[in-house]
Design a protein around this motif. Structure first.
Motif, short mmCIF file in Angstrom:
data_model
loop_
_atom_site.label_atom_id
_atom_site.label_comp_id
_atom_site.label_asym_id
_atom_site.label_seq_id
_atom_site.Cartn_x
_atom_site.Cartn_y
_atom_site.Cartn_z
N LYS A 1 4.68 -3.59 21.07
CA LYS A 1 3.97 -2.33 20.82
C LYS A 1 3.98 -1.95 19.34
N SER A 2 4.96 -2.43 18.60
CA SER A 2 5.11 -2.11 17.18
C SER A 2 5.20 -3.40 16.38
N THR A 3 4.60 -3.38 15.19
CA THR A 3 4.69 -4.53 14.29
C THR A 3 5.87 -4.33 13.35
N ILE A 4 6.91 -5.13 13.51
CA ILE A 4 8.09 -5.06 12.65
C ILE A 4 7.96 -6.15 11.61
N PHE A 5 8.00 -5.78 10.32
CA PHE A 5 7.79 -6.78 9.27
C PHE A 5 8.74 -6.58 8.11
N VAL A 6 8.79 -7.59 7.25
CA VAL A 6 9.71 -7.60 6.10
C VAL A 6 8.91 -7.34 4.83
N GLN A 7 9.36 -6.41 4.02
CA GLN A 7 8.63 -5.97 2.84
C GLN A 7 8.30 -7.10 1.87
N THR A 8 9.27 -7.96 1.58
CA THR A 8 9.02 -9.02 0.59
C THR A 8 8.07 -10.09 1.12
N ALA A 9 7.79 -10.09 2.41
CA ALA A 9 6.84 -11.06 2.97
C ALA A 9 5.40 -10.61 2.78
N VAL A 10 5.21 -9.43 2.18
CA VAL A 10 3.86 -8.90 1.95
C VAL A 10 3.72 -8.63 0.44
N PRO A 11 3.39 -9.66 -0.37
CA PRO A 11 3.34 -9.49 -1.82
C PRO A 11 2.29 -8.49 -2.29
N GLU A 12 1.32 -8.19 -1.46
CA GLU A 12 0.30 -7.19 -1.83
C GLU A 12 0.93 -5.82 -2.07
N LEU A 13 2.08 -5.57 -1.48
CA LEU A 13 2.77 -4.30 -1.72
C LEU A 13 3.17 -4.17 -3.18
N SER A 14 3.64 -5.27 -3.77
CA SER A 14 4.02 -5.23 -5.19
C SER A 14 2.80 -5.03 -6.08
N GLU A 15 1.70 -5.66 -5.71
CA GLU A 15 0.48 -5.51 -6.51
C GLU A 15 0.00 -4.06 -6.51
N LEU A 16 -0.03 -3.45 -5.32
CA LEU A 16 -0.50 -2.07 -5.26
C LEU A 16 0.47 -1.13 -5.98
N THR A 17 1.77 -1.41 -5.89
CA THR A 17 2.75 -0.60 -6.62
C THR A 17 2.46 -0.62 -8.11
N GLU A 18 2.13 -1.78 -8.64
CA GLU A 18 1.85 -1.89 -10.07
C GLU A 18 0.65 -1.06 -10.47
N TYR A 19 -0.39 -1.05 -9.65
CA TYR A 19 -1.56 -0.22 -9.95
C TYR A 19 -1.21 1.27 -9.85
N PHE A 20 -0.41 1.62 -8.84
CA PHE A 20 -0.04 3.02 -8.65
C PHE A 20 0.80 3.55 -9.81
N LEU A 21 1.59 2.68 -10.45
CA LEU A 21 2.43 3.13 -11.55
C LEU A 21 1.62 3.72 -12.69
N ASN A 22 0.36 3.35 -12.78
CA ASN A 22 -0.51 3.89 -13.82
C ASN A 22 -1.10 5.25 -13.45
N LEU A 23 -0.80 5.72 -12.24
CA LEU A 23 -1.40 6.97 -11.76
C LEU A 23 -0.39 8.11 -11.68
N VAL A 24 0.85 7.86 -12.11
CA VAL A 24 1.88 8.88 -12.02
C VAL A 24 2.66 8.90 -13.33
N SER A 25 3.06 10.08 -13.75
CA SER A 25 3.78 10.20 -15.03
C SER A 25 5.29 10.11 -14.82
N VAL A 26 5.99 9.77 -15.89
CA VAL A 26 7.45 9.74 -15.86
C VAL A 26 7.98 11.14 -15.54
N ALA A 27 7.35 12.15 -16.11
CA ALA A 27 7.79 13.53 -15.87
C ALA A 27 7.70 13.89 -14.39
N ARG A 28 6.65 13.42 -13.73
CA ARG A 28 6.50 13.73 -12.29
C ARG A 28 7.59 13.03 -11.49
N LEU A 29 7.92 11.80 -11.84
CA LEU A 29 8.99 11.10 -11.14
C LEU A 29 10.33 11.80 -11.34
#
Length: 333
Positions: free
Chosen positions: A75-103
């Protein structure tokens, strides 16, 4: 889609169980959602980079806890984060959309930095993990995220990043998530000593604890230091035994009667601890038994994670293609 997960840095405790696991199981069984549940091993490296063996060994333990509480891979898809490298790619793009001050303003991050005692040596990966978490949710278009109350600031940051992405690239492909929280008063269970439940503090009750482990831990619970003799009136405020009974015992009338007797005098700490043991053991015994059954087929559990990760990656690749198109970097279609 429902998206949630945990970091593999050890076995899961009853704080996780009440804080989000019970919600996940209920929502999975409702049949309304398409649940994706991630074991966030990449995120675990943010403060455990020097101990990869800990993460490796904990991966299976977390999977066993999931299965034991009733999360069903059918009923649920259980998966491992490092097995989905697209997550790292999207993280890199998102880092350009948030400021250090906001973090720096994120209250959850500020609290965790203080708790972990990083001082001025904050790992960069830990500092930006809210962005990675936003990518985890957004890549799977998570609409609903069952989490504890302390994670609301993380969800708000995710919503901000998703709104910024959609606005910058004139699209609506990413979804703003909403949180589903545990019943009021059950979001954060204190540890045995009354402070936040934590593996590092050694004040947690684990889903896999044996009956003897459970009893030894309950015997050590903080009650009322002024309640020396049985006949002494006792305080229930800050008394962890009653805090736990309020959360786990469905017989509210009996709990109310025990509170009144304790406050009036005539009820000993050991008696209420024995009663709490019965309540908690009844809750954990079936979980403990299911966990032992699944642990006998570890290869099967690993195959389940592999199958879930392959399914999750196929879904992630679809979203990532749409993200690249919106950003104008799908150069070859």
């Amino acid at each position: 889609m429902l998206l949630t997960g945990d970091r593999p840095t050890g076995k899961l405790h009853i704080g996780h169980y009440v804080g989000s696991l019970k919600n996940r199981v209920a929502m999975q069984n409702a049949g309304t959602y398409d649940p994706y549940i991630m074991i966030a091993d990449k995120q675990a490296f943010t403060d455990n980079a020097r101990d990869p063996e800990k993460i490796h060994n904990s991966l299976l333990e977390v999977a066993l806890d999931y299965l034991a509480v009733g999360i069903d891979p059918a009923k649920s898809t259980i998966f491992v984060q490092t097995a989905v490298p697209e997550l790292s790619e999207l993280t890199e793009y998102f880092l350009n959309l948030v400021s250090v001050a906001r973090l720096q303003r994120n209250p959850t991050v500020k609290t965790e930095i203080q708790q972990k005692g990083f001082g001025e040596s904050i790992p960069a990966g830990f500092f930006v993990y809210p962005v990675s978490q936003a990518a985890d949710i957004a890549l799977f278009k998570g609409q609903v995220v069952p989490v504890g109350e302390d994670q609301e600031p993380m969800l708000e940051q995710t919503r901000e990043i998703v709104r910024t992405f959609n606005r910058y690239y004139n699209t609506d492909i990413l979804v703003e998530p909403e949180g589903v929280f545990p019943p009021k008063g059950q979001g954060r269970i204190p540890g045995l000593d009354g402070v936040k439940m934590s593996k590092s503090l050694g004040n947690a009750i684990y889903l896999s604890d044996t009956e003897d482990d459970l009893w030894q831990k309950i015997k050590s619970m903080y009650t009322d230091p002024a309640h020396i003799r049985v006949e002494d009136p006792g305080h229930i405020e800050g008394n962890m035994v009653f805090t736990y009974l309020d959360i786990f015992d469905t017989d509210t009338e009996k709990v109310a009667a025990l509170k009144a007797q304790y406050q009036a005098g005539g009820l000993g700490d050991m008696k209420i601890k024995k009663y709490l043991f019965e309540v908690l053991n009844n809750e954990l015994q079936p979980i403990r038994e299911r966990r032992a059954e699944f642990a006998q087929d570890r290869e099967g559990v690993l195959q389940m994670l592999k199958d879930g990760s392959e399914k999750a990656r196929a879904e992630a690749q679809k979203t990532m293609h749409a993200v690249r198109e919106a950003m104008g970097i799908a150069y070859w279609g």
